[in-house]
Design an enzyme around this catalytic site. Sequence first.
Site, PDB file in Angstrom:
ATOM      1  N   GLU A  31      63.061  50.096   3.594  1.00 36.02           N
ATOM      2  CA  GLU A  31      64.291  49.652   2.931  1.00 36.02           C
ATOM      3  C   GLU A  31      64.679  48.226   3.329  1.00 36.02           C
ATOM      4  O   GLU A  31      65.827  47.950   3.666  1.00 36.02           O
ATOM      5  CB  GLU A  31      65.435  50.629   3.232  1.00 36.02           C
ATOM      6  CG  GLU A  31      65.147  52.036   2.738  1.00 36.02           C
ATOM      7  CD  GLU A  31      66.301  53.011   2.889  1.00 36.02           C
ATOM      8  OE1 GLU A  31      67.072  52.889   3.849  1.00 36.02           O
ATOM      9  OE2 GLU A  31      66.417  53.905   2.028  1.00 36.02           O
ATOM     10  N   ASP A  91      65.165  62.603   1.776  1.00 34.52           N
ATOM     11  CA  ASP A  91      66.238  61.991   2.564  1.00 34.52           C
ATOM     12  C   ASP A  91      67.444  62.913   2.739  1.00 34.52           C
ATOM     13  O   ASP A  91      68.419  62.776   2.002  1.00 34.52           O
ATOM     14  CB  ASP A  91      66.677  60.684   1.893  1.00 34.52           C
ATOM     15  CG  ASP A  91      67.486  59.805   2.820  1.00 34.52           C
ATOM     16  OD1 ASP A  91      67.547  60.112   4.017  1.00 34.52           O
ATOM     17  OD2 ASP A  91      68.058  58.806   2.344  1.00 34.52           O
ATOM     18  N   GLU A 137      76.022  62.491   4.573  1.00 35.97           N
ATOM     19  CA  GLU A 137      75.820  61.486   3.519  1.00 35.97           C
ATOM     20  C   GLU A 137      75.635  62.115   2.145  1.00 35.97           C
ATOM     21  O   GLU A 137      76.189  61.640   1.162  1.00 35.97           O
ATOM     22  CB  GLU A 137      74.598  60.633   3.884  1.00 35.97           C
ATOM     23  CG  GLU A 137      74.181  59.667   2.801  1.00 35.97           C
ATOM     24  CD  GLU A 137      72.953  58.843   3.178  1.00 35.97           C
ATOM     25  OE1 GLU A 137      72.447  58.971   4.300  1.00 35.97           O
ATOM     26  OE2 GLU A 137      72.501  58.069   2.313  1.00 35.97           O
TER      27      GLU A 137
HETATM   28  C1  GCV Z   1      70.335  53.595   7.847  1.00 38.88           C
HETATM   29  C2  GCV Z   1      69.084  56.551   3.717  1.00 38.88           C
HETATM   30  C3  GCV Z   1      70.493  56.050   3.837  1.00 38.88           C
HETATM   31  C4  GCV Z   1      70.550  54.692   4.495  1.00 38.88           C
HETATM   32  C5  GCV Z   1      69.840  54.797   5.847  1.00 38.88           C
HETATM   33  C6  GCV Z   1      68.415  55.262   5.603  1.00 38.88           C
HETATM   34  C7  GCV Z   1      67.634  55.440   6.887  1.00 38.88           C
HETATM   35  O1  GCV Z   1      68.370  55.802   2.772  1.00 38.88           O
HETATM   36  O2  GCV Z   1      71.083  56.016   2.576  1.00 38.88           O
HETATM   37  O3  GCV Z   1      71.886  54.329   4.660  1.00 38.88           O
HETATM   38  O4  GCV Z   1      69.868  53.579   6.531  1.00 38.88           O
HETATM   39  O5  GCV Z   1      68.434  56.486   4.942  1.00 38.88           O
HETATM   40  O6  GCV Z   1      67.585  56.559   7.340  1.00 38.88           O
HETATM   41  O7  GCV Z   1      67.116  54.477   7.408  1.00 38.88           O
END
Ligand code: GCV
Length: 706
Positions: free
Chosen positions: A296, A370, A398
């Site tokens: 990411e 996720d 989340e």
């Molecule tokens: C910390 C998901 C979340 C992100 C997070 C990522 C990760 O994509 O939406 O906010 O980033 O996981 O675990 O690195």
Amino acid sequence: MVSINLSAQADYKLWLQYAKVQNTKWTTEYQSKIKGIFALGNSETIQAATKELQLGLSGLLDTKITVQQNIEDENILILGSKSSLNEETLKNLKNELNQINDEGYIIKTISIKNRKKMIIAGKTDIGVLYGVYNFLRLLQTNKSIENLKIVDAPKINIRILNHWDNLNGTVERGYAGSSLWNWQKLPDFIDQRYIDYARANASIGINGTVLNNVNANALILTPQYLEKVEALAKVFRPYGIKVYLTARFSAPIEIGKLKTADPYDANVKNWWKEKAKEIYKRIPDFGGFLVKANSEGQPGPQNYNRNHVDGANMLADAVAPFGGIVMWRAFVYSEHDVNDRAKQAYSEFVPYDGQFRNNVIVQVKNGAIDFQPREPFHPIFGAMPKTPLMMEFQITQEYLGFSTHLVYLPKLYQEVLESDTFSKGKGSTVAKVIDGSLNNHKITGIAGVANIGSDINWTGHPFAQANWYGFGRLAWDPYLDSETIAEDWLRMTFSNDENFVNPVKEMMLQSREAVVNYMTPLGLHHIMDTGHHYGPGPWVSNLSRPEWNPIYYHKADKNGIGFDRSKTGSNATAQYAPEIAKLFDDVKTCPEKDLLWFHHLPWDYKLKNGQPLWNGIALKYQEGVDEVASMQTTWNRMGNYVDETRFKEVQMLLNIQHKEAKWWRDACLLYFQQFSGKELPKGVEKPTQTLEYFESLKFPFAPGNN
Ligand code: GCV
């Protein structure tokens, strides 16, 4: 009328309420057996243990319990570790001491010179502290302390929280206020919260904390911040909690003035070695680094045409002389890989099995996408036997309703831990992979992405405290039953009254399936609105990366719905051991809870209960809504057992949850109905809004999305 709000304090105390024992049977037993405390040794940990015991007992027994000077007295509670116990006691505890590791403890009723006493002992002082918390739990949950013989030790070494806290005080995916760490006031101002945070964690056996976000800022590694980290480490040390930091891979460039962060570059290697030395000089028991690399948008070794092994091993070499470790995350998926996202981490990491240094542990999320309300276990757990693998669970919600929805997550954790990878035949559960017993690993770990913030009640929702608590208990013993944990938590946090504990426990246990039903039933996943992940967004299709769009995951069209990951599709099933692959592959044997995760099926596909798929989906959404309604009914009857503030808070939150469950049901069903072209089955309430209305809802300031 103005009233003094005492229960705000109750919220703050978490499960360490130490409320007066109500049942006189127990009070009588406890009072007769505990006449005082005798502490051997004077370390900060023993002091913390003694203080906690005094605090707990004086609350529970409603009387002052003193620290005695005379060990000869009867019914004394003795605290001591191997180095401070006398020979006679050591002899008495020899068998038990042989059964525990350095963090384990023994609680035993022994006789010294014909006088009965209870002893809380460990090999180390930290074991004694854990013993104290567990002893207090016995009283908090109204258990007998007659002739005790408890021998207990953690099954996993690294039991750690991951804080996704940013240096500016915001928390990524945080729904309980802002970060606990007040970087501006540190190192000189030590908030009482830091101590209470350490107490709470120690009470459930958590022994590590990563203070900052995996989307890392290199500044945390500068002297200005390390001084503050050192102050926190000092607060946590007596409670057995080690501090860890995330390492931004490009830090040598950003704060080290180097031109590259290439792990093959001698200056880069040296920079990290010097950085490690600097950190350990300040914090001799620093735990190590957690790294999110090439994921990411985070920098990593691939920026220099190197791989995960190169990156992880370089950092591992830097911390190895000091006993540190590197937790290298396997949460990767690429914008350049058109393959099924669920397959990518496995494809990238499995070829590296056995190539990491022995102080590297690969941190794997529980599922391959996720942190969804339900995911099948991550196939990596069954596929890297030569590499220590640690679990990453998300405690913060989340994708599960933020801190507004009551969802008891240990149910989810247990489901994953019990999953059988079949990697070494039947019984090769995920729990056995991560506790090291299946593949004989020495470093073992489990991480939980924290749900803790500056809210008075720490977690936003009073019941979200149970998820922090439950994570800790399962980290200590991944074979525990989530029902036992829920019961303990309720008794410690609210009341021992059976009329409260039983129905509310049922409500908690049901809550995880409820959220699956009203958000993503039958294996649907990642259909939340994008970015902030608040509320439904199955229609979203306009984001640049395909796998950021919900339509990528549900693939609904007029022919049906679901992601074909079987061998006729992406063949993600082949990443599992043959026994499991076969099970998932065949639509007849695939568990219905995972059906649309693995299969794209026609709307009239017949489910096990005889219903066509469309009806089945709609009825599941309705079931989810109904389950929340029944949680409301349960809670509404609990007013007499809970203080007014917490009672009302939970009541209001359940009302929101019910409203949002209906929102999920209506929005998703209206959207999918466009493709199924079928009426809602009998028993499913008709939506009161249009699809256009739901699609028009926007939440630019939804929390946690900074
Ligand atoms: C910390 C998901 C979340 C992100 C997070 C990522 C990760 O994509 O939406 O906010 O980033 O996981 O675990 O690195």
